[in-house]
Design a protein around this motif. Structure first.
Motif, PDB file in Angstrom:
ATOM      1  N   LYS A  90     -15.788   0.467   9.184  1.00  0.00           N
ATOM      2  CA  LYS A  90     -16.031   1.143   7.891  1.00  0.00           C
ATOM      3  C   LYS A  90     -16.942   0.304   7.009  1.00  0.00           C
ATOM      4  N   ALA A  91     -16.820  -1.034   7.106  1.00  0.00           N
ATOM      5  CA  ALA A  91     -17.671  -1.918   6.313  1.00  0.00           C
ATOM      6  C   ALA A  91     -19.129  -1.826   6.762  1.00  0.00           C
ATOM      7  N   LEU A  92     -19.336  -1.570   8.044  1.00  0.00           N
ATOM      8  CA  LEU A  92     -20.700  -1.480   8.588  1.00  0.00           C
ATOM      9  C   LEU A  92     -21.271  -0.072   8.472  1.00  0.00           C
ATOM     10  N   SER A  94       8.362   1.499  14.997  1.00  0.00           N
ATOM     11  CA  SER A  94       7.619   2.274  14.008  1.00  0.00           C
ATOM     12  C   SER A  94       6.974   1.386  12.940  1.00  0.00           C
ATOM     13  N   LEU A  95       5.779   1.774  12.487  1.00  0.00           N
ATOM     14  CA  LEU A  95       5.153   1.109  11.347  1.00  0.00           C
ATOM     15  C   LEU A  95       5.804   1.618  10.063  1.00  0.00           C
ATOM     16  N   SER A  96       5.623   0.860   8.994  1.00  0.00           N
ATOM     17  CA  SER A  96       6.144   1.297   7.695  1.00  0.00           C
ATOM     18  C   SER A  96       5.037   2.030   6.927  1.00  0.00           C
ATOM     19  N   GLU A  97       5.460   2.802   5.939  1.00  0.00           N
ATOM     20  CA  GLU A  97       4.488   3.509   5.104  1.00  0.00           C
ATOM     21  C   GLU A  97       3.581   2.520   4.385  1.00  0.00           C
ATOM     22  N   ALA A  98       4.151   1.367   3.980  1.00  0.00           N
ATOM     23  CA  ALA A  98       3.358   0.361   3.271  1.00  0.00           C
ATOM     24  C   ALA A  98       2.232  -0.173   4.157  1.00  0.00           C
ATOM     25  N   GLN A  99       2.500  -0.334   5.446  1.00  0.00           N
ATOM     26  CA  GLN A  99       1.463  -0.830   6.359  1.00  0.00           C
ATOM     27  C   GLN A  99       0.287   0.151   6.441  1.00  0.00           C
ATOM     28  N   ILE A 100       0.594   1.440   6.437  1.00  0.00           N
ATOM     29  CA  ILE A 100      -0.473   2.446   6.518  1.00  0.00           C
ATOM     30  C   ILE A 100      -1.251   2.496   5.196  1.00  0.00           C
ATOM     31  N   LYS A 101      -0.517   2.393   4.086  1.00  0.00           N
ATOM     32  CA  LYS A 101      -1.167   2.508   2.770  1.00  0.00           C
ATOM     33  C   LYS A 101      -2.143   1.368   2.491  1.00  0.00           C
ATOM     34  N   GLU A 102      -1.938   0.222   3.152  1.00  0.00           N
ATOM     35  CA  GLU A 102      -2.907  -0.875   3.000  1.00  0.00           C
ATOM     36  C   GLU A 102      -4.316  -0.403   3.342  1.00  0.00           C
ATOM     37  N   GLU A 142      -5.308   3.311   0.943  1.00  0.00           N
ATOM     38  CA  GLU A 142      -5.631   3.100  -0.467  1.00  0.00           C
ATOM     39  C   GLU A 142      -6.989   2.430  -0.668  1.00  0.00           C
ATOM     40  N   LEU A 143      -7.496   1.788   0.379  1.00  0.00           N
ATOM     41  CA  LEU A 143      -8.837   1.193   0.319  1.00  0.00           C
ATOM     42  C   LEU A 143      -9.905   2.172   0.803  1.00  0.00           C
ATOM     43  N   GLY A 144      -9.479   3.368   1.197  1.00  0.00           N
ATOM     44  CA  GLY A 144     -10.443   4.370   1.645  1.00  0.00           C
ATOM     45  C   GLY A 144     -10.966   4.140   3.051  1.00  0.00           C
ATOM     46  N   ILE A 145     -10.269   3.299   3.818  1.00  0.00           N
ATOM     47  CA  ILE A 145     -10.738   3.004   5.185  1.00  0.00           C
ATOM     48  C   ILE A 145     -10.325   4.125   6.130  1.00  0.00           C
ATOM     49  N   VAL A 146      -9.077   4.520   6.026  1.00  0.00           N
ATOM     50  CA  VAL A 146      -8.506   5.525   6.940  1.00  0.00           C
ATOM     51  C   VAL A 146      -7.923   6.656   6.111  1.00  0.00           C
ATOM     52  N   GLU A 147      -8.054   7.893   6.627  1.00  0.00           N
ATOM     53  CA  GLU A 147      -7.375   9.044   6.018  1.00  0.00           C
ATOM     54  C   GLU A 147      -6.158   9.367   6.870  1.00  0.00           C
ATOM     55  N   TRP A 148      -4.979   9.422   6.245  1.00  0.00           N
ATOM     56  CA  TRP A 148      -3.723   9.666   6.973  1.00  0.00           C
ATOM     57  C   TRP A 148      -3.185  11.029   6.557  1.00  0.00           C
ATOM     58  N   PHE A 149      -2.956  11.897   7.543  1.00  0.00           N
ATOM     59  CA  PHE A 149      -2.533  13.268   7.244  1.00  0.00           C
ATOM     60  C   PHE A 149      -1.058  13.523   7.549  1.00  0.00           C
ATOM     61  N   GLY A 150      -0.348  12.539   8.151  1.00  0.00           N
ATOM     62  CA  GLY A 150       1.055  12.730   8.494  1.00  0.00           C
ATOM     63  C   GLY A 150       1.222  13.643   9.691  1.00  0.00           C
TER      64      GLY A 150
END
Length: 384
Positions: free
Chosen positions: A234-236, A254-262, A265-273
């Motif tokens: 994403k940076a490139l 399982s990952l935690s919600e906080a791990q995904i939000k990292e 929230e920076l706009g790197i990944v879009e998570w749709f659930g």
């Protein structure tokens, strides 16, 4: 035996079959076509699951299946709960009085086979859709202990089965060796298969170029590697999209919600659930699944049927879906740099997307047509 020989549909009039699994949604999402085919050929189908909602009962009842509850804690290890599951299955299948059983995934296989022996079901079969967390190499004491326990239980229950079905040869070899099984009892049926009418080919998509991972959000699905690779790329290439589709899970990995939000929230990944992925695959350029181990992943079969190239790992189950350099790329598991390299090839050579995607589609027609897959189950059940 050639697929064309499997494709002849036998009649199953008079057959009464129990499908025993640990998740009602799985029956609807992955076994609906098989249930329909069984009922169409004359079989009576009883679906046993521990977690039915009214909507799920309604969906299965509408197609002619009969639904039954049993007690099961899917990810628990409490011995008292496990014994309770065994007696719950015995009580339920005794009332049904069926002549055949197909138990799907680890706990239903263990307790279902033991219960079926106690009740006296005539034909007993087990289906491994992957070996799961305990058989995924990770050097953790917890998974090593769980693997020892599972092998001990498999050695007790699997000899009871008349046929043991695997989705790939690696899983078949490992369990056959670990449990000392007679190879004549084993059978490989590759994947669950997809309904090619419902998962039909879509035109390639590359503007904006979009990488999509669809999975339960477990560490062993390679989600962390996907997030890290997305962050680097994403940076490139800020115009490229990285989509993550799947829900959190009660599984220990399982990952935690906080791990995904990292990352979201920076706009790197879009998570749709947990969503209907049919709405997202047409806008996907490349499907990514850097999993550590699978049976044969259903999500990859769906992406292939819709004509999407695939990046996945060279591990049991995943390697059944990709010919490296033909319909995508195989990379080592847990290797972020290899994932970045593979994803970058599509970014720098977008012409690979339509050509490799079409090869995926052709492979799906040959290997993962649900009619061909289900015909193999019907042939097996007709012989019991």
């Amino acid at each position: 035996m050639a697929i064309k020989d499997h494709y002849r549909i036998p009649k199953l009039d008079g057959l009464s079959l129990i499908l025993l699994c640990n998740n009602a949604q799985m029956l609807i999402n992955f076994r609906r076509d098989l249930i329909l085919e069984l009922i169409h050929t004359g079989a009576e189908v009883h679906c046993l699951a521990p977690d039915y909602t009214e909507a799920e009962i309604s969906k299965l009842s509408e197609i002619g299946a009969r639904c039954h509850h049993f007690y099961l804690v899917r990810n628990g290890t409490n011995p008292c709960q496990e014994i309770k599951s065994l007696f719950s299955i015995i009580k339920t299948i005794k009332k049904i009085n069926a002549d055949s059983l197909l138990a799907i995934s680890s706990k239903p296989i263990i307790w279902g086979l033991l219960a079926s022996r106690f009740v006296g079901i005539k034909f007993r079969s087990a289906l491994f859709t992957g070996l799961g967390y305990a058989f995924t190499p990770d050097h953790q004491l917890k998974s090593k202990k769980l693997k020892i326990i599972l092998i001990f239980l498999y050695r007790i229950c699997l000899p009871i089965a008349d046929k043991i079905i695997f989705q790939n040869k690696d899983d078949c070899h490992e369990i056959t060796q670990a449990c000392g099984l007679n190879p004549c009892k084993t059978l490989i049926i590759k994947g669950t298969g997809v309904n090619l009418q419902e998962w039909s080919y879509c035109e390639p998509f590359s503007r904006p170029l979009t990488f999509t991972l669809v999975a339960r959000l477990l560490i062993e699905k390679g989600v962390l590697e996907f997030l890290e690779a997305s962050k680097y790329l994403k940076a490139l290439y800020p115009q490229v999209r990285f989509w993550l589709i799947g829900g959190l899970d009660s599984n220990p990995g399982s990952l935690s919600e906080a791990q995904i939000k990292e990352f979201t929230e920076l706009g790197i990944v879009e998570w749709f659930g947990f969503v209907n992925i049919k709405e997202y695959l047409p806008s996907t350029s490349v499907f990514v699944l850097p999993s550590y181990r699978e049976g044969v992943p259903r999500s990859t079969q769906e992406a292939m049927a819709m004509g999407r190239p695939v990046i996945t790992t060279d591990v049991p189950g995943c390697r059944e879906t990709v010919i490296d350099g033909y319909n995508g790329y195989l990379i080592p598991p847990r290797d972020v740099n290899a994932l970045i390299t593979a994803m970058r090839k599509f970014i720098e050579q977008p012409s690979l997307i339509p050509s490799m995607g079409y090869h995926s589609y052709q492979m799906a027609l040959d290997l993962f047509d649900v009619k061909k897959i289900n015909a193999q189950y019907l042939k097996l059940l007709s012989s019991c």
